[in-house]
Scaffold this motif. Sequence first.
Motif, short mmCIF file in Angstrom:
data_model
loop_
_atom_site.label_atom_id
_atom_site.label_comp_id
_atom_site.label_asym_id
_atom_site.label_seq_id
_atom_site.Cartn_x
_atom_site.Cartn_y
_atom_site.Cartn_z
N CYS A 4 0.85 -1.20 0.00
CA CYS A 4 0.00 0.00 0.00
C CYS A 4 0.88 1.24 0.00
N CYS B 263 -2.69 -6.95 -3.73
CA CYS B 263 -3.00 -6.78 -2.30
C CYS B 263 -3.96 -7.87 -1.83
N PRO C 84 -0.37 2.69 -4.75
CA PRO C 84 -0.61 1.41 -4.06
C PRO C 84 -0.75 0.27 -5.06
#
Length: 213
Positions: free
Chosen positions: A187, A197, A192
């Motif tokens: 992040c 993620c 990001p």
Amino acid sequence: MKKADIFEFYSRLAEHNPAPRTELEYGNDYQLLVAVVLSAQATDVGVNKATRALFRDVTTPAHMVELGEERLKGHIKTIGLFNAKAKNVIALSEILVRDYGGEVPQDRDILTILPGVGRKTANVVMNTAFGAETFAVDTHIFRVGNRTGLAPGKTPLAVELKLDKDTPAPFRRDAHHWLILHGRYVCKARKPECWRCIVADLCRYKPKTPAPA
């Protein structure tokens, strides 16, 4: 972020990294304290490069006082704000020798009155050295807390208090390490990496960053 989502958020981070730890290199509680003081507005990589030789010879506050401010500057001159940091490290070392038998106090309030030691530094030491359930809010955690919706707040203290209030018991000990590492490597501030993620579906950040072509 809802309670169920918060639990799932931490669960995934814990599964991905069951035993997170600081990336600062140190051999004892005192060296950890010094390393964290030096890390303000500096990278852990940069601090480690500067302290490897220093920590071979300096393992106690008494050793640091004997080394002296000028020679300490020679070790840490590659770190930002090294003049002020050297002055603070010598001063806090003198206090530890004089008032605490050369030991690092296991008390956040005492730690925060040492030169160069703010609340964030004290929280890191309390958590990493002594296992306290504290939340050290640096720029990474401040960003992750606000961007994801995990712990929104306008100040680091507000984010810290939100994390302290809402972080479930199984994750409190390691939460700040998970969040720092997530902010540092996934992040990221400028862009990001949402596409890789593991908690992207729980995150309130929009629009998600797509995978590079």
